[in-house]
Design a protein around this motif. Structure first.
Motif, PDB file in Angstrom:
ATOM      1  N   THR A 125      -9.948  12.485   4.907  1.00 33.81           N
ATOM      2  CA  THR A 125      -8.705  12.045   4.500  1.00 33.81           C
ATOM      3  C   THR A 125      -7.595  12.831   3.939  1.00 33.81           C
ATOM      4  OG1 THR A 125      -9.892   9.839   4.573  1.00 33.81           O
ATOM      5  CG2 THR A 125      -7.496   9.816   3.743  1.00 33.81           C
ATOM      6  N   ALA A 126      -8.385  13.301   2.596  1.00 30.20           N
ATOM      7  CA  ALA A 126      -7.429  14.286   1.923  1.00 30.20           C
ATOM      8  C   ALA A 126      -7.015  15.603   2.546  1.00 30.20           C
ATOM      9  CB  ALA A 126      -8.424  14.800   0.719  1.00 30.20           C
ATOM     10  N   VAL A 127      -7.873  16.213   3.350  1.00 36.78           N
ATOM     11  CA  VAL A 127      -7.476  17.447   4.006  1.00 36.78           C
ATOM     12  C   VAL A 127      -6.509  16.901   5.147  1.00 36.78           C
ATOM     13  CG1 VAL A 127      -8.104  18.780   5.942  1.00 36.78           C
ATOM     14  CG2 VAL A 127      -9.395  18.614   3.869  1.00 36.78           C
ATOM     15  N   TYR A 128      -6.493  15.705   5.799  1.00 41.35           N
ATOM     16  CA  TYR A 128      -5.455  15.191   6.733  1.00 41.35           C
ATOM     17  C   TYR A 128      -4.060  14.904   5.867  1.00 41.35           C
ATOM     18  CZ  TYR A 128      -2.645  12.895   9.990  1.00 41.35           C
ATOM     19  OH  TYR A 128      -1.701  12.500  10.786  1.00 41.35           O
ATOM     20  N   LEU A 129      -4.280  14.431   4.797  1.00 39.95           N
ATOM     21  CA  LEU A 129      -2.903  13.861   4.257  1.00 39.95           C
ATOM     22  C   LEU A 129      -2.226  15.274   3.641  1.00 39.95           C
ATOM     23  CD1 LEU A 129      -3.689  10.712   2.105  1.00 39.95           C
ATOM     24  CD2 LEU A 129      -2.342  10.976   4.262  1.00 39.95           C
ATOM     25  N   GLU A 130      -3.080  16.299   3.026  1.00 39.85           N
ATOM     26  CA  GLU A 130      -2.584  17.390   2.329  1.00 39.85           C
ATOM     27  C   GLU A 130      -2.041  18.296   3.419  1.00 39.85           C
ATOM     28  OE1 GLU A 130      -0.939  18.418  -0.912  1.00 39.85           O
ATOM     29  OE2 GLU A 130      -2.063  16.683  -0.836  1.00 39.85           O
ATOM     30  N   GLU A 131      -2.827  18.532   4.478  1.00 41.18           N
ATOM     31  CA  GLU A 131      -2.531  19.623   5.072  1.00 41.18           C
ATOM     32  C   GLU A 131      -1.871  19.441   6.548  1.00 41.18           C
ATOM     33  OE1 GLU A 131      -3.280  22.945   4.153  1.00 41.18           O
ATOM     34  OE2 GLU A 131      -4.403  22.039   2.315  1.00 41.18           O
ATOM     35  N   LYS A 147       2.540  14.720   8.544  1.00 37.00           N
ATOM     36  CA  LYS A 147       4.167  14.773   8.072  1.00 37.00           C
ATOM     37  C   LYS A 147       4.395  14.196   6.819  1.00 37.00           C
ATOM     38  CE  LYS A 147       6.010  16.687  11.931  1.00 37.00           C
ATOM     39  NZ  LYS A 147       4.876  16.596  13.043  1.00 37.00           N
ATOM     40  N   ASP A 148       5.367  14.455   6.167  1.00 36.83           N
ATOM     41  CA  ASP A 148       5.633  13.749   4.960  1.00 36.83           C
ATOM     42  C   ASP A 148       6.862  12.687   5.373  1.00 36.83           C
ATOM     43  OD1 ASP A 148       5.943  13.316   2.086  1.00 36.83           O
ATOM     44  OD2 ASP A 148       7.076  15.120   1.777  1.00 36.83           O
ATOM     45  N   ASN A 149       6.367  11.689   5.610  1.00 32.55           N
ATOM     46  CA  ASN A 149       7.316  10.567   6.022  1.00 32.55           C
ATOM     47  C   ASN A 149       6.858   9.335   5.437  1.00 32.55           C
ATOM     48  OD1 ASN A 149       4.943   9.635   7.408  1.00 32.55           O
ATOM     49  ND2 ASN A 149       5.896  10.357   9.538  1.00 32.55           N
ATOM     50  N   ALA A 150       7.766   8.335   5.499  1.00 31.93           N
ATOM     51  CA  ALA A 150       7.628   7.138   4.975  1.00 31.93           C
ATOM     52  C   ALA A 150       6.099   6.489   5.010  1.00 31.93           C
ATOM     53  CB  ALA A 150       8.780   6.172   5.425  1.00 31.93           C
ATOM     54  N   PHE A 151       5.543   6.680   6.342  1.00 30.89           N
ATOM     55  CA  PHE A 151       4.321   6.129   6.507  1.00 30.89           C
ATOM     56  C   PHE A 151       2.940   6.921   5.747  1.00 30.89           C
ATOM     57  CE2 PHE A 151       0.180   5.975   9.199  1.00 30.89           C
ATOM     58  CZ  PHE A 151       0.067   4.581   9.225  1.00 30.89           C
ATOM     59  N   THR A 152       3.149   7.988   5.470  1.00 29.10           N
ATOM     60  CA  THR A 152       2.184   8.893   4.901  1.00 29.10           C
ATOM     61  C   THR A 152       2.454   8.265   3.372  1.00 29.10           C
ATOM     62  OG1 THR A 152       3.589  10.836   4.954  1.00 29.10           O
ATOM     63  CG2 THR A 152       1.425  10.730   6.234  1.00 29.10           C
ATOM     64  N   HIS A 153       3.532   8.382   3.077  1.00 30.37           N
ATOM     65  CA  HIS A 153       3.861   7.889   1.564  1.00 30.37           C
ATOM     66  C   HIS A 153       3.351   6.642   1.466  1.00 30.37           C
ATOM     67  CE1 HIS A 153       5.837   8.759  -2.178  1.00 30.37           C
ATOM     68  NE2 HIS A 153       6.280   7.413  -2.034  1.00 30.37           N
ATOM     69  N   PHE A 154       3.417   5.828   2.397  1.00 28.73           N
ATOM     70  CA  PHE A 154       2.877   4.334   2.094  1.00 28.73           C
ATOM     71  C   PHE A 154       1.055   4.567   2.018  1.00 28.73           C
ATOM     72  CE2 PHE A 154       0.966   0.660   4.395  1.00 28.73           C
ATOM     73  CZ  PHE A 154       1.495  -0.372   3.564  1.00 28.73           C
ATOM     74  N   ILE A 155       0.772   5.164   2.746  1.00 27.49           N
ATOM     75  CA  ILE A 155      -0.800   5.177   2.525  1.00 27.49           C
ATOM     76  C   ILE A 155      -1.205   5.964   1.402  1.00 27.49           C
ATOM     77  CG2 ILE A 155      -2.762   6.625   3.578  1.00 27.49           C
ATOM     78  CD1 ILE A 155      -1.530   6.501   6.167  1.00 27.49           C
ATOM     79  N   VAL A 201       0.620   5.611  -1.702  1.00 28.57           N
ATOM     80  CA  VAL A 201       0.668   4.612  -2.834  1.00 28.57           C
ATOM     81  C   VAL A 201      -0.525   3.919  -2.593  1.00 28.57           C
ATOM     82  CG1 VAL A 201       2.214   2.755  -3.192  1.00 28.57           C
ATOM     83  CG2 VAL A 201       3.312   4.893  -2.665  1.00 28.57           C
ATOM     84  N   ASN A 202      -0.784   3.319  -1.339  1.00 30.82           N
ATOM     85  CA  ASN A 202      -2.013   2.450  -1.312  1.00 30.82           C
ATOM     86  C   ASN A 202      -3.381   2.989  -1.863  1.00 30.82           C
ATOM     87  OD1 ASN A 202      -1.396  -0.216  -0.370  1.00 30.82           O
ATOM     88  ND2 ASN A 202      -0.111   1.139   1.017  1.00 30.82           N
ATOM     89  N   ILE A 203      -3.543   4.156  -1.408  1.00 30.79           N
ATOM     90  CA  ILE A 203      -4.699   4.962  -2.024  1.00 30.79           C
ATOM     91  C   ILE A 203      -4.610   5.015  -3.587  1.00 30.79           C
ATOM     92  CG2 ILE A 203      -5.940   7.198  -2.085  1.00 30.79           C
ATOM     93  CD1 ILE A 203      -5.285   7.424   0.961  1.00 30.79           C
ATOM     94  N   ASN A 204      -3.775   5.427  -3.989  1.00 29.23           N
ATOM     95  CA  ASN A 204      -3.669   5.306  -5.484  1.00 29.23           C
ATOM     96  C   ASN A 204      -3.675   4.119  -5.987  1.00 29.23           C
ATOM     97  OD1 ASN A 204      -3.331   8.178  -5.354  1.00 29.23           O
ATOM     98  ND2 ASN A 204      -0.966   7.837  -5.624  1.00 29.23           N
ATOM     99  N   ASN A 205      -3.340   2.993  -5.386  1.00 32.40           N
ATOM    100  CA  ASN A 205      -3.444   1.727  -6.042  1.00 32.40           C
ATOM    101  C   ASN A 205      -4.988   1.259  -6.000  1.00 32.40           C
ATOM    102  OD1 ASN A 205      -0.923   1.326  -6.945  1.00 32.40           O
ATOM    103  ND2 ASN A 205      -0.451   0.315  -5.050  1.00 32.40           N
ATOM    104  N   LEU A 206      -5.566   1.488  -4.881  1.00 29.83           N
ATOM    105  CA  LEU A 206      -6.887   1.353  -4.600  1.00 29.83           C
ATOM    106  C   LEU A 206      -7.664   1.863  -5.729  1.00 29.83           C
ATOM    107  CD1 LEU A 206      -7.754  -0.025  -1.888  1.00 29.83           C
ATOM    108  CD2 LEU A 206      -8.734   2.191  -1.154  1.00 29.83           C
ATOM    109  N   ALA A 207      -7.443   2.886  -6.337  1.00 27.27           N
ATOM    110  CA  ALA A 207      -8.107   3.372  -7.595  1.00 27.27           C
ATOM    111  C   ALA A 207      -8.240   2.606  -8.751  1.00 27.27           C
ATOM    112  CB  ALA A 207      -7.748   4.800  -7.822  1.00 27.27           C
ATOM    113  N   ALA A 208      -7.138   1.659  -8.776  1.00 28.29           N
ATOM    114  CA  ALA A 208      -6.739   0.935  -9.888  1.00 28.29           C
ATOM    115  C   ALA A 208      -7.460  -0.578  -9.671  1.00 28.29           C
ATOM    116  CB  ALA A 208      -5.340   0.682 -10.162  1.00 28.29           C
ATOM    117  N   ILE A 209      -8.070  -0.896  -8.612  1.00 30.34           N
ATOM    118  CA  ILE A 209      -8.401  -2.371  -8.348  1.00 30.34           C
ATOM    119  C   ILE A 209      -9.754  -2.594  -9.223  1.00 30.34           C
ATOM    120  CG2 ILE A 209      -9.509  -3.622  -6.695  1.00 30.34           C
ATOM    121  CD1 ILE A 209      -7.338  -2.682  -4.605  1.00 30.34           C
ATOM    122  N   PRO A 210      -9.779  -3.846  -9.892  1.00 29.10           N
ATOM    123  CA  PRO A 210     -11.007  -4.086 -10.533  1.00 29.10           C
ATOM    124  C   PRO A 210     -12.281  -4.196  -9.602  1.00 29.10           C
ATOM    125  CG  PRO A 210      -9.401  -5.584 -10.873  1.00 29.10           C
ATOM    126  CD  PRO A 210      -8.622  -4.672  -9.990  1.00 29.10           C
TER     127      PRO A 210
END
Ligand SMILES: Nc1ncnc2c1ncn2[C@@H]1O[C@H](COP(=O)(O)OP(=O)(O)O)[C@@H](O)[C@H]1O
Ligand SMILES: [Mg+2]
Lengths: 387, 259
Positions: A190-196, A199-207, A209-218
């Motif tokens: 996932t990291a390789v795909y997102l990073e490399e 495309k830098d568009n709204a959809f990847t941005h949405f993903i 944000v969600n991944i970052n939020n996932l790390a904060a879920i109890p």
């Protein structure tokens, strides 16, 4: 004074503020360190007695009668002194070695937990008569405290002297294997795909944000998710390392993704350019140049994620990994418990002997965590690219 | 060379090349022809589009988001922006050396063999070994590194690293080598070594070099193109352009720099 061209009246005051700041920072470090040391010292002190266990030397007669009434295998006055759990094992011993039948052996056998606690000077509920008997054994040198192999070789038990941490260790290891087998490849991809590639568009941005939020879920919510999806929907066996590992993998994924992306981002752009300039494809560059350079960072992040997963209890309680597991699990689809859950169980037991086991269990977790972190540092130092 | 009708004798021809980074019109209707086996220098003030133009010649700009390119770049008679051209194949024939030496953090040997092995130009073993030797010799680095081919490329000095990068580019057997300020990160001695190297490479390769150093352009190039704010102002043989610049902008730039 006036003939010193470097004289600056404000400096004295400025130097003093700097000194104060330094002092305060040092005090806060000292404070933190103090707490840590106190915690460690107290844990080790409480856990230390668990490394010893009382054993008593006794004549064991393997008679036909002892098979049925195991208590009769030892002389009457020893019945309160010898571990009940050990006595229960007599029929099995005789089954495994039929030659034992009819013999009488002088053996060092596991003592009862009350005897153990008495010898260690802890609280106990022995009667006067029993204490006198133990004192007599002491003078005869037929009772001793010895290395507690039981703790590392047995699973959990309701009989304190027979309880060990082995099934929890194996359960933790199996669970972590499942976690890593799932979270590492998926996270890195996932990291390789997102990073490399993405495309830098709204959809990847949405993903993102969600991944970052996932790390904060109890973490307990991941447990609920595991329960409702893996167990109820997919029908996977509950209380098992399989389900536990899958649940923890969900939790570890965002940590791995975020740290792997950071590692990939820190690979200099010049390396990618060098590759393109030579007519290499993106896949060649990513696979053979970028990912290997990022690997130490990816591994470090993954190990830190793993360390967090090892200490996780709440989601595993929800999917039933808090069960009483006397037998070491042989596979990922057998019921198992994990180290922190085992510690949690012991902490709730009424017998005094479990206190030291609880502390010892915590020490085992700490040792594993420290070794994992040390491994992470070692890997980073060893494989990091020297520019 | 300015274009006039027949362009088939040139190695590279840019025709009416326009490039936008988003709203920024970075190249404005550039026409430029580049001779084979010559060194062509691109000069001009910082930000005038030299690097941008250079990257158009091997489609490195394709990697930048929000880039729009119109016009044609014809290499060996084929427009490299045609639909049926794969940009990876273009970069194989038109290699590139960058401002900062950027060897891979692998051994000197692997730095050179990695791409040729991928392109199946050589096989592992003796073929690859002789390629390493010949490439390093062409880059004038062989005698310095022949005893430490398996130590990391990043352990060399800056000038050696840049020559390693040149050797690595040569090993892919391109016909054109693009260099974007290849010596601006190096000391004068290493710069001299690399300039001598370029003069030798000119016999086999077409070289296009971006430089902010006009003495360098004057010393080594056969043709020079002067860019200003995204436009190609003037082009000609280096001797001509430096001796009698026709355009006022070129005059100012050259005089300003030469004092
Ligand atoms: N990757 C990029 N993305 C957006 N704009 C760029 C990029 N590279 C260069 N530019 C812009 O294009 C113009 C020309 O830049 P460049 O070709 O790097 O000039 P030079 O190499 O002559 O100094 C400048 O205005 C610069 O800001
Ligand atoms: Mg530039």
């Amino acid at each position: 004074m006036s003939n010193n061209p470097f004289y600056d009246p404000s400096l004295k005051h400025r130097h003093r503020s700097a000194y104060m700041l330094k002092l305060l920072s040092r005090l806060s470090i000292l404070f933190t360190l103090g707490f840590l040391l106190f915690f460690l010292f107290d844990m080790v002190r409480t856990a230390l007695p668990a490394t010893w266990q009382a054993y008593v030397q006794v004549e064991v007669s393997y008679s036909e009668r002892a098979k049925k009434f195991t208590r009769t295998a030892v002389p009457k006055e020893y019945r309160k002194v010898v571990s009940r759990a050990w006595l229960r094992n007599i029929p099995r011993q005789m089954e495994e070695d039929p030659g034992l039948l009819g013999t009488t052996q002088l053996l060092w056998v596991l003592a009862d937990d009350q005897v153990d606690q008495y010898l260690k000077g802890h609280y106990h509920n022995l009667k006067e008569k029993e204490i006198a008997f133990i004192e007599r054994l002491k003078t005869e040198n037929t009772i001793k405290l010895d290395w507690n192999g039981v703790f590392f070789n047995n699973g959990d038990s309701k009989i304190p002297e027979y309880a060990g941490i082995r099934s929890a260790i194996v359960g933790s290891v199996l669970t972590m294997l499942v976690t890593m087998a799932i979270a590492f490849p998926i996270g890195v991809m996932t990291a390789v795909y997102l990073e490399e590639f993405a495309k830098d568009n709204a959809f990847t941005h949405f993903i993102e944000v969600n991944i970052n939020n996932l790390a904060a879920i109890p973490s307990i919510l991941f447990g609920l998710l595991g329960l409702s999806v893996f167990i109820n929907l997919f029908g996977l066996p509950r209380s098992t390392p399989l389900v536990g590992g899958m649940t923890l993998a969900l939790m570890t994924l965002p940590i791995i993704i975020v740290s792997a992306r950071a590692a990939l981002r820190s690979v200099p752009a010049s390396i990618r350019q060098a590759g393109y300039g030579l007519g290499l494809t993106k896949l060649d560059i990513v696979k053979d140049h970028v990912v290997p350079i990022a690997m130490p960072g990816i591994l470090t992040g993954s190990i830190i994620g793993l360390a967090q997963a090892i200490g996780e209890t709440a989601p595993l309680i929800i999917i039933g990994m808090i069960a009483f597991i006397p037998d070491t699990p042989q596979s990922i689809v057998e019921a198992a418990t994990v180290l922190p859950a085992q510690v949690f169980t012991w902490a709730g037991m009424p017998e005094r002997a479990y206190v030291e086991k609880t502390a010892a269990g915590i020490i085992v977790i700490l040792v594993i965590l420290i070794s994992l972190n040390a491994t992470a540092i070692y890997l980073r130092k060893k494989y990091e690219t020297k520019w | 060379m300015k274009l006039n009708g027949d362009t088939s004798q040139f190695k590279i021809v840019a025709e009416n090349l326009n490039l936008h980074y988003g709203d920024n019109h970075a190249l404005k209707a550039v026409d430029l022809a580049i001779n084979e086996r010559e060194i062509t220098a691109l000069i001009g003030p910082s930000g005038c589009g030299k690097s941008t133009f250079l990257r158009c010649l091997n489609r490195m700009n394709d990697l930048i988001d929000e880039v729009q390119i119109q016009g044609r770049v014809i290499v060996d008679g084929k427009n490299i922006y045609d639909k049926d051209v794969d940009e990876v194949a273009v970069r194989k024939r038109v290699g590139m050396v960058f401002q900062q030496p950027n060897p891979f953090p692998k051994s000197i040997f692997e730095n050179i063999t990695y791409a040729p092995l991928k392109h199946k130009l050589v096989k592992k073993g003796t073929e690859a070994e002789s390629l390493v030797e010949s490439s390093l010799k062409s880059a004038g680095l062989w005698s310095e590194v022949k005893d430490k081919l398996h130590s990391p490329g990043t352990s060399l000095s800056g000038g050696q690293q840049q020559r390693l990068c040149i050797a690595r580019t040569i090993a892919v057997k391109p016909t054109v080598i693009l260099m974007d300020e290849p010596t601006s990160a190096l000391d004068p001695i290493s710069t001299g070594v690399i300039e001598d190297l370029m003069m030798q490479l000119r016999e086999k390769f077409t070289i296009v070099i971006v430089t902010h150093n006009m003495q360098q352009a004057a010393r080594i190039s056969d043709a020079t193109a002067y860019f200003h704010l995204g436009e190609l102002v003037e082009t000609g043989t280096t001797e001509d352009l430096f001796a009698n610049p026709k355009e006022k902008l070129t005059q100012d730039y050259i005089r300003g720099r030469f004092g």
